[in-house]
Design a protein around this motif. Structure first.
Motif, PDB file in Angstrom:
ATOM      1  N   GLU A 157       0.805  -1.217   0.000  1.00 45.16           N
ATOM      2  CA  GLU A 157       0.000   0.000   0.000  1.00 45.16           C
ATOM      3  C   GLU A 157       0.843   1.273   0.000  1.00 45.16           C
ATOM      4  OE1 GLU A 157       1.372  -0.608   4.047  1.00 45.16           O
ATOM      5  OE2 GLU A 157       0.556  -1.942   2.505  1.00 45.16           O
ATOM      6  N   THR A 158       2.169   1.161   0.124  1.00 41.18           N
ATOM      7  CA  THR A 158       3.045   2.328   0.182  1.00 41.18           C
ATOM      8  C   THR A 158       3.088   3.029  -1.179  1.00 41.18           C
ATOM      9  OG1 THR A 158       4.429   1.261   1.849  1.00 41.18           O
ATOM     10  CG2 THR A 158       5.378   3.150   0.688  1.00 41.18           C
ATOM     11  N   ALA A 159       2.847   4.320  -1.179  1.00 41.99           N
ATOM     12  CA  ALA A 159       2.863   5.090  -2.425  1.00 41.99           C
ATOM     13  C   ALA A 159       4.266   5.109  -3.020  1.00 41.99           C
ATOM     14  CB  ALA A 159       2.395   6.521  -2.165  1.00 41.99           C
ATOM     15  N   LEU A 160       4.342   5.046  -4.338  1.00 36.60           N
ATOM     16  CA  LEU A 160       5.637   5.098  -5.011  1.00 36.60           C
ATOM     17  C   LEU A 160       6.355   6.414  -4.715  1.00 36.60           C
ATOM     18  CD1 LEU A 160       4.909   3.492  -8.503  1.00 36.60           C
ATOM     19  CD2 LEU A 160       6.246   2.530  -6.628  1.00 36.60           C
ATOM     20  N   ALA A 161       5.594   7.497  -4.569  1.00 40.47           N
ATOM     21  CA  ALA A 161       6.206   8.792  -4.269  1.00 40.47           C
ATOM     22  C   ALA A 161       6.938   8.757  -2.930  1.00 40.47           C
ATOM     23  CB  ALA A 161       5.149   9.893  -4.259  1.00 40.47           C
ATOM     24  N   HIS A 162       6.416   7.966  -1.975  1.00 38.47           N
ATOM     25  CA  HIS A 162       7.083   7.815  -0.689  1.00 38.47           C
ATOM     26  C   HIS A 162       8.438   7.140  -0.883  1.00 38.47           C
ATOM     27  CE1 HIS A 162       6.341   6.935   3.877  1.00 38.47           C
ATOM     28  NE2 HIS A 162       7.566   7.375   3.641  1.00 38.47           N
ATOM     29  N   ALA A 163       8.453   6.087  -1.689  1.00 40.50           N
ATOM     30  CA  ALA A 163       9.710   5.402  -1.984  1.00 40.50           C
ATOM     31  C   ALA A 163      10.677   6.334  -2.714  1.00 40.50           C
ATOM     32  CB  ALA A 163       9.448   4.152  -2.813  1.00 40.50           C
ATOM     33  N   MET A 164      10.143   7.150  -3.623  1.00 39.04           N
ATOM     34  CA  MET A 164      10.990   8.107  -4.346  1.00 39.04           C
ATOM     35  C   MET A 164      11.580   9.138  -3.394  1.00 39.04           C
ATOM     36  SD  MET A 164       8.617   8.637  -7.736  1.00 39.04           S
ATOM     37  CE  MET A 164       9.611  10.000  -8.372  1.00 39.04           C
ATOM     38  N   SER A 165      10.796   9.516  -2.388  1.00 44.40           N
ATOM     39  CA  SER A 165      11.310  10.498  -1.422  1.00 44.40           C
ATOM     40  C   SER A 165      12.464   9.915  -0.614  1.00 44.40           C
ATOM     41  CB  SER A 165      10.192  10.987  -0.493  1.00 44.40           C
ATOM     42  OG  SER A 165       9.863  10.034   0.511  1.00 44.40           O
ATOM     43  N   VAL A 166      12.434   8.597  -0.367  1.00 47.73           N
ATOM     44  CA  VAL A 166      13.543   7.946   0.324  1.00 47.73           C
ATOM     45  C   VAL A 166      14.804   8.010  -0.535  1.00 47.73           C
ATOM     46  CG1 VAL A 166      14.434   5.737   1.160  1.00 47.73           C
ATOM     47  CG2 VAL A 166      12.099   6.428   1.716  1.00 47.73           C
ATOM     48  N   ALA A 167      14.666   7.713  -1.834  1.00 43.93           N
ATOM     49  CA  ALA A 167      15.821   7.808  -2.735  1.00 43.93           C
ATOM     50  C   ALA A 167      16.360   9.231  -2.761  1.00 43.93           C
ATOM     51  CB  ALA A 167      15.431   7.365  -4.145  1.00 43.93           C
ATOM     52  N   THR A 168      15.478  10.211  -2.683  1.00 47.39           N
ATOM     53  CA  THR A 168      15.909  11.607  -2.674  1.00 47.39           C
ATOM     54  C   THR A 168      16.667  11.924  -1.391  1.00 47.39           C
ATOM     55  OG1 THR A 168      13.992  12.211  -4.018  1.00 47.39           O
ATOM     56  CG2 THR A 168      15.147  13.997  -2.901  1.00 47.39           C
ATOM     57  N   GLN A 169      16.219  11.363  -0.260  1.00 48.29           N
ATOM     58  CA  GLN A 169      16.937  11.592   0.995  1.00 48.29           C
ATOM     59  C   GLN A 169      18.329  10.966   0.963  1.00 48.29           C
ATOM     60  OE1 GLN A 169      14.543  10.587   4.513  1.00 48.29           O
ATOM     61  NE2 GLN A 169      14.315  12.787   4.718  1.00 48.29           N
ATOM     62  N   VAL A 170      18.442   9.796   0.374  1.00 49.29           N
ATOM     63  CA  VAL A 170      19.761   9.187   0.206  1.00 49.29           C
ATOM     64  C   VAL A 170      20.655  10.122  -0.604  1.00 49.29           C
ATOM     65  CG1 VAL A 170      21.015   7.287  -0.893  1.00 49.29           C
ATOM     66  CG2 VAL A 170      18.958   6.813   0.450  1.00 49.29           C
TER      67      VAL A 170
END
Length: 418
Positions: free
Chosen positions: A173-186
């Motif tokens: 159920e996790t939004a892809l944008a949430h995962a993208m935000s993690v990559a951005t934080q990295v």
């Protein structure tokens, strides 16, 4: 405590001892004698742990380059709970670090559904606070930094959903944008090295942000061309994804080395010297040459009603632009470590470590260590009553905010000049 720590939760209890044991965080205290003029947040045990802080201590002592990076998610107005990280960044810059601060607007939009206009408004307030503290360095919004976005894309190649599930508990159920935000934080954490060149990088964070640090250290390692390690009497440089010509360059740089399929072995050399030369070769052949980022971890600033001080819980925090009336109401109604009755308070003493008012003084409002020690002693001895302490603390906070607001007004123009 669960193994998955949620960096986006405003309400979670973290067992720090278990966290240190499970995830390999080390106590900061053994390094303090080597840190010149250690600041109050280290002396007082507010910063309690670290990952790989030794290279930063060595850089500060030796005057060699290092970076300091942190980010702020603009999900609300900044408040005293954010002040610790701001102080840590400003202090590391004063010690010679190259400063970088990210406004994590992509994260705020994806995770908290904050509008882009509000992200811009709140982000401006965060940056104004930083400049008011004397911060000097680079600042940027995630959404407008195209080089950051490119780096996030490269970092995402080294990540998969199994990683995110294991670290953050992400599910279907996790939004892809949430995962993208993690990559951005990295990418945020690695960006100083992309921008100003590879160097040790310190990321001051609250202890709940450790998942981001662990993931970024893993990604930084995966993005390297080589692994350099000491074996039995020799140094082995092993290719992970290096071009063949880069491995040949390593062999050429060390005349007595032996080249094999996928690795070069070198005898009679210093490990650190090999790492330095290999990093330079990697960069010459198009690699990043990243150092694994370091981190310091501090305790949460407890909310005035208990729990974490959070922008999403207005009654938990004191904002930099709160009115005197609002500040007084919040402090006088704050949760303390006092006893149920006045008689018990005098007989048993208070519990300052459980008191949100005492922690205001510990974190920010009392500069003199001896004065703070006396407040703590008097509380525990039953000599200092909660009402008296609250009134004194209110006066300190009122004075601090009046001065800080003046400095914010004087520094606001720097946000436009960045």
């Amino acid at each position: 405590m669960q193994s998955e720590i949620n960096p986006w939760s405003a309400n979670q209890s973290i067992d720090t001892d278990k966290l240190f044991t499970e995830f390999g965080i080390e106590p900061i205290e053994p390094l303090l004698p080597e840190i010149r003029n250690a600041p109050a947040f280290m002396r007082r045990g507010i910063v309690i742990g670290h990952r790989d802080y030794r290279p930063i201590v060595d850089a500060m002592t030796g005057g060699t380059p290092f970076h300091v990076l942190t980010g702020f998610m603009p999900s609300g107005h900044p408040h005293l709970g954010h002040l610790m990280v701001m102080k840590e960044v400003a202090w590391h810059v004063q010690q010679g670090g190259n400063g970088y601060v990210a406004v994590a607007d992509r994260e705020a939009h994806a995770v908290r559904n904050i509008s882009w206009d509000k992200c811009s408004e709140y982000g401006r307030e965060y940056l104004t606070c930083l400049y008011a503290l004397g911060y000097e360095g680079e600042t940027y919004y995630q959404s407008t930094n195209n080089r950051l976005k490119d780096l996030a894309f490269e970092a995402a190649i080294k990540m998969n959903f199994s990683d995110l599930q294991a670290i953050y508990g992400f599910g279907q159920e996790t939004a892809l944008a949430h995962a993208m935000s993690v990559a951005t934080q990295v990418a945020d954490i690695l960006f100083p090295q992309e921008d100003a060149g590879p160097a040790p990088t310190i990321v001051p964070v609250g202890i709940d942000q450790d998942p981001h640090i662990r993931l970024t250290r893993d990604v930084a390692h995966k993005l390297r061309f080589f692994t350099v390690e000491m074996r039995d009497g020799y140094v082995s440089v092993r290719s992970k994804n290096a071009p063949e010509e880069a491995l040949a360059a390593v062999h050429k740089a060390f005349p007595k080395s032996k080249k094999y399929e996928g690795h070069v072995d070198i005898k009679g050399v210093d490990l650190s010297d090999v790492k330095t030369k290999v990093r330079a070769i990697e960069i010459e052949h198009g690699g990043y040459g990243f150092y694994s980022p370091s981190a310091t971890y501090h305790y949460f600033m407890q909310g005035l009603q208990g729990g974490k001080m959070s922008s999403s819980v207005p009654e938990s925090f004191i904002g930099f632009c709160d009115t005197e009336k609002a500040v007084k109401k919040k402090i006088m109604g704050a949760l303390t470590g006092g006893r149920m009755t006045l008689e018990e308070q005098k007989r048993l003493g208070g519990e300052p470590d459980k008191c949100s008012v005492y922690l205001l003084n510990l974190f920010h409002m009392v500069e003199d260590d001896n004065e703070l020690t006396e407040i703590c002693r008097a509380c525990k001895a039953g000599e200092l009553m909660c009402g008296t302490c609250k009134k004194a603390t209110y006066e300190r906070v009122k004075e601090f905010l009046a001065d800080f607001k003046e400095r914010m007004d004087e520094a606001e123009h720097k946000v436009d000049e960045r």
